[in-house]
Design a protein around this motif. Structure first.
Motif, mmCIF file in Angstrom:
data_model
loop_
_atom_site.group_PDB
_atom_site.id
_atom_site.type_symbol
_atom_site.label_atom_id
_atom_site.label_comp_id
_atom_site.label_asym_id
_atom_site.label_seq_id
_atom_site.Cartn_x
_atom_site.Cartn_y
_atom_site.Cartn_z
ATOM 1 N N LEU A 47 0.837 -1.209 0.000
ATOM 2 C CA LEU A 47 0.000 0.000 0.000
ATOM 3 C C LEU A 47 0.867 1.252 0.000
ATOM 4 C CD1 LEU A 47 -2.640 -1.172 2.638
ATOM 5 C CD2 LEU A 47 -2.861 -1.199 0.137
ATOM 6 N N VAL A 48 1.926 1.235 0.803
ATOM 7 C CA VAL A 48 2.846 2.373 0.827
ATOM 8 C C VAL A 48 3.495 2.546 -0.543
ATOM 9 C CG1 VAL A 48 4.975 3.267 1.855
ATOM 10 C CG2 VAL A 48 3.277 2.127 3.306
ATOM 11 N N GLN A 49 3.896 1.460 -1.154
ATOM 12 C CA GLN A 49 4.536 1.534 -2.465
ATOM 13 C C GLN A 49 3.575 2.048 -3.528
ATOM 14 O OE1 GLN A 49 5.858 -2.534 -2.710
ATOM 15 N NE2 GLN A 49 7.896 -2.050 -1.907
ATOM 16 N N ALA A 50 2.318 1.609 -3.460
ATOM 17 C CA ALA A 50 1.332 2.066 -4.440
ATOM 18 C C ALA A 50 0.999 3.545 -4.262
ATOM 19 C CB ALA A 50 0.065 1.225 -4.334
ATOM 20 N N GLU A 51 0.973 3.994 -3.016
ATOM 21 C CA GLU A 51 0.676 5.401 -2.743
ATOM 22 C C GLU A 51 1.805 6.322 -3.194
ATOM 23 O OE1 GLU A 51 0.057 5.601 1.441
ATOM 24 O OE2 GLU A 51 -1.669 4.240 1.393
ATOM 25 N N SER A 52 3.053 5.844 -3.081
ATOM 26 C CA SER A 52 4.219 6.700 -3.352
ATOM 27 C C SER A 52 5.235 5.933 -4.189
ATOM 28 C CB SER A 52 4.851 7.149 -2.032
ATOM 29 O OG SER A 52 3.916 7.801 -1.200
ATOM 30 N N PRO A 53 4.979 5.765 -5.493
ATOM 31 C CA PRO A 53 5.872 4.954 -6.328
ATOM 32 C C PRO A 53 7.289 5.499 -6.433
ATOM 33 C CG PRO A 53 3.769 5.325 -7.427
ATOM 34 C CD PRO A 53 3.785 6.217 -6.234
ATOM 35 N N ALA A 54 7.463 6.801 -6.210
ATOM 36 C CA ALA A 54 8.803 7.393 -6.312
ATOM 37 C C ALA A 54 9.543 7.417 -4.975
ATOM 38 C CB ALA A 54 8.705 8.811 -6.870
ATOM 39 N N MET A 55 8.915 6.954 -3.908
ATOM 40 C CA MET A 55 9.557 6.957 -2.592
ATOM 41 C C MET A 55 10.736 6.001 -2.584
ATOM 42 S SD MET A 55 7.873 6.024 1.153
ATOM 43 C CE MET A 55 6.821 7.472 1.253
ATOM 44 N N ARG A 56 11.860 6.437 -2.021
ATOM 45 C CA ARG A 56 13.011 5.564 -1.892
ATOM 46 C C ARG A 56 12.672 4.388 -0.977
ATOM 47 N NH1 ARG A 56 18.000 7.783 -3.176
ATOM 48 N NH2 ARG A 56 18.725 5.643 -2.847
ATOM 49 N N TYR A 57 13.300 3.227 -1.254
ATOM 50 C CA TYR A 57 12.905 2.035 -0.530
ATOM 51 C C TYR A 57 13.231 2.123 0.955
ATOM 52 C CZ TYR A 57 11.865 -2.789 0.567
ATOM 53 O OH TYR A 57 11.318 -3.924 1.125
ATOM 54 N N ARG A 58 14.314 2.786 1.337
ATOM 55 C CA ARG A 58 14.609 2.906 2.763
ATOM 56 C C ARG A 58 13.483 3.680 3.464
ATOM 57 N NH1 ARG A 58 19.140 3.888 4.610
ATOM 58 N NH2 ARG A 58 20.371 3.225 2.819
ATOM 59 N N ASP A 59 12.854 4.612 2.755
ATOM 60 C CA ASP A 59 11.731 5.351 3.331
ATOM 61 C C ASP A 59 10.458 4.509 3.342
ATOM 62 O OD1 ASP A 59 13.335 7.642 3.727
ATOM 63 O OD2 ASP A 59 13.029 8.253 1.650
ATOM 64 N N VAL A 60 10.302 3.645 2.320
ATOM 65 C CA VAL A 60 9.189 2.687 2.336
ATOM 66 C C VAL A 60 9.306 1.777 3.549
ATOM 67 C CG1 VAL A 60 8.192 0.681 1.157
ATOM 68 C CG2 VAL A 60 8.790 2.723 -0.153
ATOM 69 N N LEU A 61 10.493 1.268 3.800
ATOM 70 C CA LEU A 61 10.709 0.400 4.957
ATOM 71 C C LEU A 61 10.334 1.098 6.260
ATOM 72 C CD1 LEU A 61 14.189 -1.033 3.911
ATOM 73 C CD2 LEU A 61 12.122 -2.403 4.197
ATOM 74 N N ALA A 62 10.753 2.349 6.399
ATOM 75 C CA ALA A 62 10.490 3.088 7.630
ATOM 76 C C ALA A 62 9.008 3.400 7.784
ATOM 77 C CB ALA A 62 11.301 4.380 7.648
#
Length: 221
Positions: A47-62
């Motif tokens: 869900l986080v990835q779908a909401e923010s496709p340009a977000m860096r993965y370290r920020d997705v993890l957090a």
């Protein structure tokens, strides 16, 4: 001349024990809560990835860990939210990976990663993988997270594979888009899941053992 033959892999969950990494890292900040936080994390990451496709993965993890902790009523200190990115380079490789990837290389297959990760993080993980990879496509490169098609399309346009098989653990992130794009694929069903549509995964095995024979079959089909 032999055709340029490629096997692409998802990394985390397929080659790296992602569940172990999430669970044990969560235990560092919330002892006794690792399993609960792992399951909550699984519910939120896509869900986080779908909401923010340009977000860096370290920020997705957090961000995903924050949501998991909130759901499970686990206190998360601000400076602990980075624990997954900090430990990710140390998450263990599944034990059969080295032998099976070596067999593929010996048979003339080139290897690539299509990973929902960033360049800096995957660089740390590649140091642990026992066999070198010929190419890597990250979420940072693709500008999106699987199951979006960008990883597959970028790999195809960049390397023009003559023969291509994709192998991965995630039905949602990898098998469904590979099917839609007409890429032969092998489902590494490590958790004995029931597929929503079994016709999407005609080539299935519980881990990487014997992968070369399955890849050859998928490629010829």
């Amino acid at each position: 001349m032999r055709a340029m033959r490629w096997v692409t892999f998802d990394c985390f969950g397929t080659l790296i024990d992602w569940r172990h990494g999430i669970r044990t890292s969560a235990e560092l900040i919330a002892p006794g809560q690792g399993e609960r936080l792992l399951e909550a994390y699984n519910r939120h990451e896509h869900l986080v990835q779908a909401e923010s496709p340009a977000m860096r993965y370290r920020d997705v993890l957090a961000e995903t860990l924050r949501r998991a902790c909130e759901e499970e009523k686990v206190e998360l200190r601000a400076d602990d939210a980075a624990v997954l990115a900090e430990t990710l380079p140390y998450w263990p490789v599944f034990p059969e990976v080295g032998a099976e990837l070596s067999a593929l290389r010996a048979a003339g297959w080139r290897l690539a990663l299509l990973t929902n990760c960033d360049l800096d993080l995957i660089a740390g993980t590649r140091r642990r993988l026992p066999v070198p990879f010929d190419a890597v496509v990250t979420a940072e490169d693709a500008g999106a997270y699987k199951p979006a098609h960008a990883h597959f399309e970028l790999f195809r346009s960049s390397y023009e594979p003559e023969v291509w098989v994709h192998a991965a653990q995630s039905y949602f992130h990898d098998m469904e888009p590979a099917q839609r794009l007409g890429v032969p694929h092998v489902w590494i069903n490590r958790h004995d899941q029931r597929p929503a549509d079994a016709s999407i995964v005609p080539h299935t095995q519980p881990d990487l053992r014997g992968l070369l024979a399955t890849v050859e079959t998928a490629a010829s089909g």
